[in-house]
Write a protein that holds these residues in place. Sequence first.
Motif, mmCIF file in Angstrom:
data_model
loop_
_atom_site.group_PDB
_atom_site.id
_atom_site.type_symbol
_atom_site.label_atom_id
_atom_site.label_comp_id
_atom_site.label_asym_id
_atom_site.label_seq_id
_atom_site.Cartn_x
_atom_site.Cartn_y
_atom_site.Cartn_z
ATOM 1 N N SER A 169 49.975 61.233 -3.087
ATOM 2 C CA SER A 169 49.950 62.664 -2.769
ATOM 3 C C SER A 169 51.341 63.208 -2.492
ATOM 4 N N TYR A 170 52.171 62.398 -1.844
ATOM 5 C CA TYR A 170 53.539 62.803 -1.552
ATOM 6 C C TYR A 170 54.515 61.955 -2.355
ATOM 7 N N GLU A 171 55.463 62.610 -3.010
ATOM 8 C CA GLU A 171 56.558 61.862 -3.608
ATOM 9 C C GLU A 171 57.437 61.314 -2.487
ATOM 10 N N VAL A 203 39.514 66.471 -3.750
ATOM 11 C CA VAL A 203 40.575 67.425 -4.037
ATOM 12 C C VAL A 203 41.938 66.881 -3.612
ATOM 13 N N GLY A 204 42.037 66.394 -2.362
ATOM 14 C CA GLY A 204 43.337 65.985 -1.848
ATOM 15 C C GLY A 204 44.157 67.187 -1.437
ATOM 16 N N PRO A 205 45.407 67.024 -1.069
ATOM 17 C CA PRO A 205 46.133 65.751 -0.990
ATOM 18 C C PRO A 205 45.807 64.970 0.280
ATOM 19 N N LEU A 206 46.208 63.727 0.297
ATOM 20 C CA LEU A 206 46.125 62.903 1.490
ATOM 21 C C LEU A 206 47.240 63.312 2.440
ATOM 22 N N ASN A 207 46.956 63.372 3.723
ATOM 23 C CA ASN A 207 47.952 63.857 4.682
ATOM 24 C C ASN A 207 48.749 62.725 5.326
ATOM 25 N N ILE A 208 49.301 61.860 4.477
ATOM 26 C CA ILE A 208 50.164 60.792 4.975
ATOM 27 C C ILE A 208 51.063 60.306 3.844
ATOM 28 N N GLU A 209 52.310 60.000 4.171
ATOM 29 C CA GLU A 209 53.278 59.588 3.159
ATOM 30 C C GLU A 209 53.121 58.123 2.777
ATOM 31 N N ARG A 210 53.792 57.723 1.713
ATOM 32 C CA ARG A 210 53.771 56.331 1.252
ATOM 33 C C ARG A 210 54.656 55.473 2.151
ATOM 34 N N SER A 211 54.325 54.184 2.215
ATOM 35 C CA SER A 211 55.155 53.238 2.955
ATOM 36 C C SER A 211 56.256 52.705 2.048
ATOM 37 N N LYS A 212 57.065 51.814 2.588
ATOM 38 C CA LYS A 212 58.167 51.243 1.800
ATOM 39 C C LYS A 212 57.680 50.363 0.654
#
Length: 453
Positions: A169-171, A203-212
């Motif tokens: 969801s997040y770049e 629908v999204g987006p997910l409200n959390i960023e990707r990890s390393k």
Amino acid sequence: MTSSTSRQLKLGAVLVGVGGPGQHDVWLDPEIPGDASVDIDWYIARARQAEAAKFDLVFIVDSQFITPDSPNHYLNRLEPFTLLSALAVSTTHIGLVGTVTTSYNEPFNVARKFASLDLISRGRAGWNVVATGDGGTAGNYSREEHYDYDTRYGRALEHVRVAQGLWDSYEDDAFPRDRAAGVFFDKERQHRLNHTGEFFSVVGPLNIERSKQGQPVIFQAGDSNEGRNLGAEIGEGIFTFAFNLEAGQAFYSDIKARAAAKGRNPDEVLVLPGLLPIITDTDAEAREIEISTHWAKDFDRVLAEFGRPFGWHDFSQYDLDAPFPELGSLGDTSFRTQADNIKLTARTNGLTLRETVEHFNPVRHSPFAGTALTVANEIERWFVGRAIDGFNVHVTVPSQFARFTDEVLPILRERGIFREEYESDTLRGNLGLPVPANRNSAVRDAAARLVSA
């Protein structure tokens, strides 16, 4: 025996507290607290024991339906997300893998929980995807009937694909957090999924960023044709079981070939069977332990567990010495492959119920029972022989696990098969798996290349 291979053995530690299937008397050992399966200090100690030995991961098995005859550990155990989050802040390098069903969960919730675990652990989360074989689970989720095989595996594939889409969801540069410029978030780097499929609409987006590590590592276990196809499609680690080297080699070749046929790199699909080693001072002593701990002294308990592939069918109602009962379609919505194999074997060989139970629960002479050298030699033979990429070691008595870590692993390290130190602080890094590219960043980069061309 020595090896010059550049491959490295991968090891998981399966934490089963007071004992899983067939381990009826494990809880009697004085080293194991009677409440081990719900004692967080027990899990932390075992996870740290595995991490000190440089294991790749700890694995938490789970199910959501029990009967009075379920294995001791199943009767009273901690929920995986809560447990693994506690282990995440008690360890630093070891991977944290939990079983979560796709049959009785929604993709958004699962994606969010695993993404949270991945951030809490700084890139060490993994998901063991299961389609749920215990048909009784349906009754705990407002359903009168369990999903059929095709539906379960169709849901599983779509469920995982939706979760993977949500994890993007997040770049990776979506949150510049630039105090000087007053820019916390770049709206162009947030993406809705807008998924509409056969089973899910998200629908999204997910409200959390990707990890390393980009995304949690996907594991899968299933020996049916549908299970193998799912593993070849989505699995980065495959949990399985092999009775001997030849069976292991056959499964290994099959799952790698299926993955290649789907356009995947077979080296990025790791085969990890279960392992319950017995380390003793002599090989003869190990054989004596195998015989003394065999289930024959608790046949009624084994007979009860024998019903699990058939939806926990009660086999005590039948004459043990009469022909194996006709069960019709029983088992079709549970562990079908296992149930069908049992029925076919009994019918083909004219077995009684007692003989069928004994056939599928024999006194097995494990190749991984004996001195540390015997066990190390056999592990190397399976590894070099391409029957495995590693093992999931079932952890029961701590002192027995210590004999594996302190006596067997040094031999494998000396032969260059197992690591001296962790290569990474993420699960992907230690397993040698690539970080998945963010699909939205890939689209953006491709468009930029077209503009500049």
